[in-house]
Design an enzyme around this catalytic site. Sequence first.
Site, mmCIF file in Angstrom:
data_model
loop_
_atom_site.group_PDB
_atom_site.id
_atom_site.type_symbol
_atom_site.label_atom_id
_atom_site.label_comp_id
_atom_site.label_asym_id
_atom_site.label_seq_id
_atom_site.Cartn_x
_atom_site.Cartn_y
_atom_site.Cartn_z
ATOM 1 N N GLY A 198 -3.082 6.047 1.191
ATOM 2 C CA GLY A 198 -4.058 4.937 1.550
ATOM 3 C C GLY A 198 -3.760 3.071 1.051
ATOM 4 N N ASN A 199 -4.161 2.198 2.054
ATOM 5 C CA ASN A 199 -3.569 0.948 1.705
ATOM 6 C C ASN A 199 -5.293 0.013 1.625
ATOM 7 O OD1 ASN A 199 -4.247 -0.304 4.286
ATOM 8 N ND2 ASN A 199 -3.007 1.361 4.735
ATOM 9 N N TYR A 200 -4.892 -0.635 1.227
ATOM 10 C CA TYR A 200 -6.502 -1.911 0.410
ATOM 11 C C TYR A 200 -7.372 -2.457 1.975
ATOM 12 C CZ TYR A 200 -4.510 -1.638 -3.896
ATOM 13 O OH TYR A 200 -4.319 -1.415 -5.429
ATOM 14 N N ALA A 250 -4.867 -1.031 10.104
ATOM 15 C CA ALA A 250 -3.755 -0.816 8.204
ATOM 16 C C ALA A 250 -3.035 0.690 9.111
ATOM 17 C CB ALA A 250 -3.725 -1.053 7.343
#
Length: 398
Positions: free
Chosen positions: A208-210, A276
Amino acid sequence: MIKGKHIVLGICGGIAAYKTASLVRLFVKAGAEVQVIMTPAAKEFITPVTMSALTGKPVVSEFFTANTGEWHSHVDLGLWADVMVIAPATASSIAKMANGVADNMLITSYLSSKAPVFIAPAMDLDMMAHPSTTRNIEMLRSYGNRIIDPAVGELASHLVGKGRMAEPDEIFNTINDYFSRREDLAGKKMLITAGPTYEKIDPVRFIGNYSTGKMGYAIADEAATRGADVTIVSGQVNIKPTSDNVKVIKVESAREMLAECQKLFPKSDIGIMCAAVADYTPTEYVNHKIKREKEEIPVIKLTKNPDIAASLGAQKKPGQLLMGFALETDNEDFNAIDKLKRKNLDYIVLNSLRDSGAGFGTDTNKISIFDVNGNKRCFPLKSKREVATDIIDTIISR
Ligand code: C5P
């Protein structure tokens, strides 16, 4: 239009309170109904008689009228308002609003209000610059309140600096613009992608990402208040739209996001690709938890994810508008323009991670917008909601 709108004007105890008489005149002349709420300290600076004479309504200041026992309902006032304006907002009232200290009628009404809130701070330059004031103003911005910035100029203390309340005509114009803009997206269908994608490795792990989704949700709220019919296709985030008119479809992976977008985009007038999206996804999903082996370190093979923005760009029809985002760390302008062309976008919004206050998780952002002709517009650091206003204004201008 401001005509016929209900404005609750909250006046706090600062010397700039005297200027609110002119502000009320501007609102009333334009046909708005104004209800003034004063903090106890505000009455030392301008009298309730002046304000009630100008508005044609008794000023509310206490929770009840002492001699009759008549109760003033902060909830009713909050619901009556189409907009709430706090001017001048003192350091003390700003701190109370930021922290929910409901010890007077104005703060209680503020906490009960469902209407958009505009806050015009006014105070001495050192109070304005104090970290506690700065932090409290940032908290108010994060609640979606809009700050009408104070000006630099001579202050009541005769010191010169930032802290002068915005002039009444500037406050009036901000509110008037807000009402005139409200319906400028009426009838438009908008698709927004927001948040991160999660690419499953096994039943307990993912890539995943932030991304928190704050920018995409702020755009959705702004578009909905301006009349658009908005659907967010959203990755896993912990926020909700504040507007009731925003539909949210939750997805996990890039492929799921693409599938929802392909259903929605042909019926949309505008697509804003804020998500994102993970560039890669594991080649295979392991349907049991990958165990820690004694010797071997597992290798996760990756494969490319579909590019949602590019795929919508490829199927874009005349009359549809597609906007993308570029979050860059270097060669920012070059990379942004390259993405705009490659993905067949009409606009690209660039954030640079080199700018403090921009990017994932923050309540603020600093953007530049490029159009297909290579024109670039740069904007200063603003709250994400204000950035959303700039983005929607750019789309409207086309
Ligand atoms: O190529 P890059 O990922 O930097 O492009 C960013 C833009 O493309 C954003 O608007 C993002 O939402 C979109 N995008 C997408 N699908 C991907 C990758 C990016 O829609 N797989």
